[in-house]
Design an enzyme around this catalytic site. Structure first.
Site, mmCIF file in Angstrom:
data_model
loop_
_atom_site.group_PDB
_atom_site.id
_atom_site.type_symbol
_atom_site.label_atom_id
_atom_site.label_comp_id
_atom_site.label_asym_id
_atom_site.label_seq_id
_atom_site.Cartn_x
_atom_site.Cartn_y
_atom_site.Cartn_z
ATOM 1 N N GLU A 1 42.560 59.205 59.047
ATOM 2 C CA GLU A 1 43.766 59.501 58.285
ATOM 3 C C GLU A 1 44.652 58.258 58.247
ATOM 4 O OE1 GLU A 1 46.999 63.137 58.078
ATOM 5 O OE2 GLU A 1 46.377 62.443 60.065
ATOM 6 N N LYS B 1 45.247 67.703 51.979
ATOM 7 C CA LYS B 1 45.579 68.344 53.251
ATOM 8 C C LYS B 1 46.417 69.610 53.023
ATOM 9 C CE LYS B 1 47.501 67.029 57.787
ATOM 10 N NZ LYS B 1 48.144 65.909 58.516
ATOM 11 N N CYS C 1 43.227 66.216 60.131
ATOM 12 C CA CYS C 1 44.160 66.194 61.260
ATOM 13 C C CYS C 1 44.694 67.584 61.636
ATOM 14 C CB CYS C 1 45.295 65.210 60.950
ATOM 15 S SG CYS C 1 46.217 64.660 62.415
#
Length: 271
Positions: free
Chosen positions: A40, A113, A158
Site C-alpha cells: 500500500e 479499498k 490493509c
C-alpha cells in the site's frame, strides 16, 4: 508458481519510490517470481494525508500507472500494484486503489479499498475518510501461470484485513490467493497483523500474500512491516520484519487441494 511480496519504506518522493520499487521488482523477476505484489502507498507516503491529492491520477493516465505497465511488460511479471491514489470524482478525495497488470503490461482489474482506517489511542490519530472515498464491491481476477495453471486472486487492502466477510466473499468465488498490500501502523501491526493474516488463510483455505510498508518514514510514521506469505493451513512460509526487501515463496495447487480435502470446512459452512 513462485510469488513475491515486496516490502518498502516509501517517502514523499514519487520518483525515488518508483526507482526503489523497480529494483525490488527486478530482484523478484531474477529470483523466478511470476507474480510480484507491491505494498500500500508504494508510490508515495506524503508528509500529510492531504498530499495524496497531489499524487492523484486519472484511471489509465499518469506516471505511476505508466511505471506499473512498463515494469510488468519489460520484466514479464504479473504485478499487483500496491495502491495508488486515483480520482474519486471530487477535489477533496481520492480512491485508494489496487491495479493488477499482466505480463503484457495490460491493466486487467482495479479494486478500491472498501474499509477506511480510523484509529485514535490518544497519541496516534488516523482517519482515512478525510481524504479517501471508499470502494463498494469485492474484486477478484483470474491469471494463468507459465505452466498453464489457473489461479484466482482476491483483492483487499490493509484495514480490509479486519473484516472477514470480505474474504469469505472471495472464498465463495473460489479464490486461491488473497492479496493484502498494507501499511499497518507499528502499534496495530505488532498486536494483530500476523494473527489476522493467518486467520484469513485458515478460515478461507487459501494462500495469503501480504506486502507491507516496514520502517520509519519521513512523515514520522512507523509501519510494522513483516511482509508475509501464509499457506492455506495457516503456516507462515516467509516473512521480512523491517526494511526494504522481498518475501519469496511457492504456491502449490496440490497443497490447496490437500488442505481443502482433509478438512472440508468451506463445504460445511451453514451461514
Amino acid at each position: 508458481m513462485k510469488v513475491a511480496a515486496l516490502q518498502m519504506v516509501s517517502t514523499p518522493d514519487v520518483a525515488q519510490n518508483l526507482a526503489a520499487a523497480r529494483e525490488l521488482l527486478r530482484q523478484a523477476q531474477g529470483a523466478g517470481a511470476e507474480l510480484a505484489a507491491l505494498p500500500e502507498y508504494f508510490c508515495a507516503m506524503g508528509l500529510r494525508d492531504t498530499d495524496k491529492l497531489g499524487y492523484m491520477e486519472a484511471i489509465g493516465r499518469g506516471p505511476i500507472q505508466e511505471f506499473l505497465a512498463q515494469s510488468a511488460r519489460e520484466l514479464g511479471l504479473w504485478i499487483v500494484g500496491g495502491t495508488l491514489p486515483l480520482e474519486a470524482g471530487d477535489a477533496q478525495h481520492v480512491r485508494n486503489a489496487t491495479l493488477v497488470f499482466s505480463p503484457a503490461g495490460e491493466c486487467v482489474t482495479r479494486y478500491d479499498k472498501i474499509h477506511l482506517f480510523r484509529y485514535d489511542n490518544g497519541r496516534e490519530r488516523y482517519d482515512e475518510a478525510q481524504v479517501i472515498a471508499a470502494g463498494q464491491a469485492p474484486v477478484h481476477v483470474d491469471m494463468t501461470d507459465r505452466s498453464g495453471t489457473s489461479w484466482r486472486l482476491g483483492l483487499s487492502i490493509c484495514y480490509d484485513l479486519r473484516f472477514p466477510e470480505l474474504y469469505r466473499a472471495h472464498a465463495q468465488q473460489g479464490c486461491d490467493l488473497l492479496l493484502v498490500p498494507s501499511a499497518f501502523t507499528h502499534t496495530t501491526g505488532e498486536a494483530h497483523w500476523e494473527v489476522l493474516l493467518r486467520a484469513r488463510a485458515i478460515e478461507n483455505q487459501a494462500y495469503v500474500l501480504a506486502p507491507a510498508q516496514g520502517g520509519r518514514h519521513p512523515n514520522g510514521r512507523h509501519t510494522w512491516g513483516h511482509s508475509m506469505l501464509v499457506d492455506p493451513w495457516g503456516q507462515v512460509l516467509g516473512v521480512r520484519d523491517q526494511g526494504p526487501g522481498l518475501v519469496l515463496g511457492e504456491l502449490e495447487r496440490g497443497r490447496l487441494a490437500q488442505v481443502r480435502a482433509q478438512l472440508p470446512a468451506l463445504q460445511h459452512r451453514i451461514l
